[in-house]
Design a protein around this motif. Structure first.
Motif, PDB file in Angstrom:
ATOM      1  N   LEU A  57      42.042  -7.599  32.097  1.00  7.17           N
ATOM      2  CA  LEU A  57      42.105  -8.783  31.180  1.00  7.17           C
ATOM      3  C   LEU A  57      41.629  -9.391  32.235  1.00  7.17           C
ATOM      4  CD1 LEU A  57      44.276 -11.003  30.912  1.00  7.17           C
ATOM      5  CD2 LEU A  57      45.186 -10.592  32.723  1.00  7.17           C
ATOM      6  N   THR A  58      40.794  -9.275  33.595  1.00  6.42           N
ATOM      7  CA  THR A  58      39.560  -9.483  33.784  1.00  6.42           C
ATOM      8  C   THR A  58      38.283  -9.431  33.487  1.00  6.42           C
ATOM      9  OG1 THR A  58      40.454  -9.611  36.228  1.00  6.42           O
ATOM     10  CG2 THR A  58      38.586 -10.176  36.359  1.00  6.42           C
ATOM     11  N   ALA A  59      38.118  -8.393  32.933  1.00  3.58           N
ATOM     12  CA  ALA A  59      37.068  -8.182  32.392  1.00  3.58           C
ATOM     13  C   ALA A  59      37.362  -8.880  30.772  1.00  3.58           C
ATOM     14  CB  ALA A  59      36.875  -6.600  32.391  1.00  3.58           C
ATOM     15  N   CYS A  60      38.342  -8.854  30.113  1.00  2.00           N
ATOM     16  CA  CYS A  60      38.450  -9.302  28.877  1.00  2.00           C
ATOM     17  C   CYS A  60      38.154 -11.146  28.875  1.00  2.00           C
ATOM     18  CB  CYS A  60      40.156  -9.251  28.161  1.00  2.00           C
ATOM     19  SG  CYS A  60      39.930  -7.585  27.568  1.00  2.00           S
ATOM     20  N   ILE A  61      39.081 -11.447  29.944  1.00  2.00           N
ATOM     21  CA  ILE A  61      38.367 -12.831  30.697  1.00  2.00           C
ATOM     22  C   ILE A  61      36.814 -13.153  30.648  1.00  2.00           C
ATOM     23  CG2 ILE A  61      38.850 -14.504  31.958  1.00  2.00           C
ATOM     24  CD1 ILE A  61      41.760 -13.577  31.960  1.00  2.00           C
ATOM     25  N   SER A  62      36.272 -12.581  31.106  1.00  2.00           N
ATOM     26  CA  SER A  62      34.342 -13.015  31.875  1.00  2.00           C
ATOM     27  C   SER A  62      33.903 -12.768  30.817  1.00  2.00           C
ATOM     28  CB  SER A  62      34.352 -12.159  32.462  1.00  2.00           C
ATOM     29  OG  SER A  62      35.995 -11.884  33.391  1.00  2.00           O
ATOM     30  N   THR A  63      34.650 -12.128  29.903  1.00  4.38           N
ATOM     31  CA  THR A  63      33.716 -11.782  28.315  1.00  4.38           C
ATOM     32  C   THR A  63      33.955 -12.486  27.563  1.00  4.38           C
ATOM     33  OG1 THR A  63      33.895  -9.412  28.804  1.00  4.38           O
ATOM     34  CG2 THR A  63      32.997 -10.088  26.593  1.00  4.38           C
ATOM     35  N   ILE A  64      35.173 -13.250  27.497  1.00  2.91           N
ATOM     36  CA  ILE A  64      35.392 -14.012  26.785  1.00  2.91           C
ATOM     37  C   ILE A  64      34.898 -15.638  26.792  1.00  2.91           C
ATOM     38  CG2 ILE A  64      37.370 -16.038  25.621  1.00  2.91           C
ATOM     39  CD1 ILE A  64      38.769 -13.628  25.760  1.00  2.91           C
ATOM     40  N   VAL A  65      34.427 -16.027  28.484  1.00  2.00           N
ATOM     41  CA  VAL A  65      34.350 -17.239  28.744  1.00  2.00           C
ATOM     42  C   VAL A  65      32.567 -16.750  29.142  1.00  2.00           C
ATOM     43  CG1 VAL A  65      32.963 -18.158  31.157  1.00  2.00           C
ATOM     44  CG2 VAL A  65      35.774 -17.529  30.722  1.00  2.00           C
ATOM     45  N   GLY A  66      31.303 -16.053  29.071  1.00  2.00           N
ATOM     46  CA  GLY A  66      30.545 -15.351  28.826  1.00  2.00           C
ATOM     47  C   GLY A  66      30.111 -15.715  27.848  1.00  2.00           C
ATOM     48  N   VAL A  67      30.738 -15.085  26.083  1.00  2.00           N
ATOM     49  CA  VAL A  67      30.559 -15.489  25.431  1.00  2.00           C
ATOM     50  C   VAL A  67      30.657 -17.318  24.384  1.00  2.00           C
ATOM     51  CG1 VAL A  67      31.118 -16.035  22.488  1.00  2.00           C
ATOM     52  CG2 VAL A  67      31.012 -13.360  24.211  1.00  2.00           C
TER      53      VAL A  67
END
Length: 110
Positions: A8-18
């Motif tokens: 979940l943390t990895a997904c959220i970090s990726t989405i925020v980065g995008v």
């Protein structure tokens, strides 16, 4: 549970980065387009002031309404960062008389 939190943390970090990358790219593109529009308007104003100077200097006078229009163009040109080259042309226009030169009656009879 740790695996789910990590995913979940990895997904959220990726989405925020995008999202942040997309927003930054959008602002850069918007700034580039805005600058291009400013440059285009400035060049159109410059061309119009040059055209008006050629026209009115050739005629030897410039009516008050035309001087007012050129004044507005000149102010907008400088507000957009125009340089002083156009100032001489503007001054040529402003210094012209506002009525046509009187024709010499004697030269008309010749």
């Amino acid at each position: 549970m740790d695996v789910v939190a990590t995913i979940l943390t990895a997904c959220i970090s990726t989405i925020v980065g995008v999202v942040v990358t997309a927003v930054v790219a959008r602002f850069k593109l918007s700034g580039t387009k805005h600058k291009a529009v400013e440059n285009g308007v400035q060049n159109l104003l410059r061309a119009e002031i040059i055209r008006q100077q050629e026209k009115w200097v050739e005629r030897g006078y410039c009516p008050v309404y035309a001087k007012d229009a050129v004044r507005r163009e000149y102010e907008a040109y400088h507000a957009l960062g125009g340089n002083g080259v156009i100032t001489d042309l503007y001054n040529d226009i402003i210094q012209l008389p506002e009525t046509p030169p009187k024709k010499n009656k004697k030269s008309e009879d010749d």
